[in-house]
Design an enzyme around this catalytic site. Structure first.
Site, mmCIF file in Angstrom:
data_model
loop_
_atom_site.group_PDB
_atom_site.id
_atom_site.type_symbol
_atom_site.label_atom_id
_atom_site.label_comp_id
_atom_site.label_asym_id
_atom_site.label_seq_id
_atom_site.Cartn_x
_atom_site.Cartn_y
_atom_site.Cartn_z
ATOM 1 N N TYR A 40 0.836 -1.205 0.000
ATOM 2 C CA TYR A 40 0.000 0.000 0.000
ATOM 3 C C TYR A 40 0.871 1.255 0.000
ATOM 4 O O TYR A 40 2.045 1.218 0.377
ATOM 5 C CB TYR A 40 -0.947 0.023 1.207
ATOM 6 N N CYS A 41 0.281 2.358 -0.440
ATOM 7 C CA CYS A 41 0.923 3.677 -0.354
ATOM 8 C C CYS A 41 -0.081 4.638 0.267
ATOM 9 O O CYS A 41 -0.911 4.223 1.088
ATOM 10 C CB CYS A 41 1.430 4.147 -1.719
ATOM 11 N N TRP A 42 -0.046 5.901 -0.082
ATOM 12 C CA TRP A 42 -0.927 6.870 0.558
ATOM 13 C C TRP A 42 -2.381 6.685 0.140
ATOM 14 O O TRP A 42 -3.279 6.592 0.978
ATOM 15 C CB TRP A 42 -0.450 8.282 0.242
ATOM 16 N N TYR A 69 -3.184 3.864 2.576
ATOM 17 C CA TYR A 69 -3.191 4.210 4.003
ATOM 18 C C TYR A 69 -4.381 5.103 4.342
ATOM 19 O O TYR A 69 -4.962 4.992 5.428
ATOM 20 C CB TYR A 69 -1.895 4.924 4.386
#
Length: 359
Positions: A97-99, A126
């Site tokens: 995952y990222c932002w 996130y």
């Protein structure tokens, strides 16, 4: 299932324990502020690289920024594969995952899926996880029918009692431990920084979601803030309406307990005096100077007792009855001393009392 699979957090949460790795590809500073439980940080752009790409995007063009970003991301992903992934078997299953579940995690999962790993990407990243935590913290406390709040003045052993209860298998929320702070002007821990508000809430959510709502939960009476961190409103409201246990300990034992717990101040009077100065507005310069002289002279037991009698106990008496509605009906729990045996007996007695009251 076709990989990379892009799944919402609601689908991933029940299976979170099934992933072989939870990979946060955001920058180190983003990861340090907060992250999914158990995640590791393998950034596809570090903090300096994010600044470079962002600056190029604003000052030149999106096209130039994407070219630079792609080159940096490709190099970083290649390095992560070479340094950490080559030994993984074909069925190694990571969550990435990222932002917001966009370009950064998308680049990583595309390459991992092309290699052949069954990789899953968190849809919404996130940001979606954080939305879930916020929603849960607003409702989770209401699922617990029985919360018992340990009350008692400073130094009465509430935190130690919580630790023993935890070791004996009880459900315990230790807010001071989660917040890395003991909750008063002298409560900062040596060589320890408080987590971010988001990380504090993540740790609290992670603990609450594994509790059994049918069993009691023990927690210490705290104010709305522990150091600089804020206790979520829903939990605070539940605590303040809960049954209370009044932990009692002789003042001489309280002094000894505090000198053990605050040994970093006992051995560093100058550091203690800096913190005492913060109480000047409440007690005046003359009183603070007196306490600072006691600290400098090494008369710590005398100082601690004066602080209890003249500062902490009056503050406690003013706040406890006002903030905890059932304190007047609190069950007393007397500790004879601060030995490990005394705390173990008290913990067992408390579990028995609370268990009887819940039936």
């Amino acid at each position: 299932m076709k990989y990379p699979a892009v799944l919402p957090f609601s689908d991933i949460l029940p299976r979170l324990h099934e992933f072989d790795a939870i990979i946060d590809v955001r920058s180190p500073s983003e990861f340090a502020e907060d992250h999914l439980p158990g995640a590791i940080n393998l950034p596809v752009l570090d903090d300096e690289q994010r600044v470079r790409v962002g600056t190029l995007y604003k000052q030149t063009s999106a096209f130039e920024a994407k070219k630079l970003g792609a080159a940096l991301v490709a190099k970083n992903i290649a390095r992560h594969i070479e340094e950490g992934f080559l030994a993984h078997p074909h069925d190694w299953k990571p969550l990435v995952y990222c932002w917001r579940g966009g370009n950064r995690s998308g680049a990583m999962v595309h390459i991992l899926a092309r290699i052949g790993w069954p990789v899953v990407q968190l849809d919404g990243g996130y940001k979606e996880y954080r939305r879930h935590v916020n929603a849960e913290l607003a409702t989770l406390p209401e699922r617990f029918d029985f919360i018992n709040v340990l009350c008692g003045p400073t130094g009465s052993g509430k935190s130690r009692l919580l630790q023993v209860l935890d070791r004996q298998g009880a459900q315990v929320i230790d807010l001071e431990n989660l917040a890395a702070h003991r909750g008063s002007v002298l409560g900062g821990l040596p060589d320890a920084h408080q987590p971010s508000q988001k990380a504090f809430e993540s740790a609290l959510w992670q603990q609450l979601r594994h509790f059994d709502p049918a069993l009691p939960v023990f927690i210490e009476s705290e104010s709305k803030k522990v150091g600089r961190l804020r206790v979520p409103d829903a939990l605070m409201e539940k605590m303040r309406a809960a049954d209370c246990t009044d932990v009692r300990l002789d003042i001489g034992e309280r002094v000894q307990l505090l000198m053990q717990d605050y040994v970093h101040f006992v051995g560093d009077p100058a550091r203690l005096n800096v913190q005492l100065a913060l109480l000047t507005q409440l007690h005046g310069k003359e009183k603070i100077a007196h306490w600072q002289q006691l600290a400098t002279a090494g008369r710590m037991a005398e100082l601690v007792e004066e602080l209890l009698v003249q500062h902490y106990d009056p503050v406690y008496r003013q706040s406890i009855a006002r903030n905890f509605s059932r304190y007047a009906q609190a069950t007393p729990l007397v500790l004879p001393d601060i030995s490990e045996h005394a705390f173990e007996q008290a913990a067992r007695a408390l579990c028995a009392i609370v268990g009887d009251g819940k039936q």
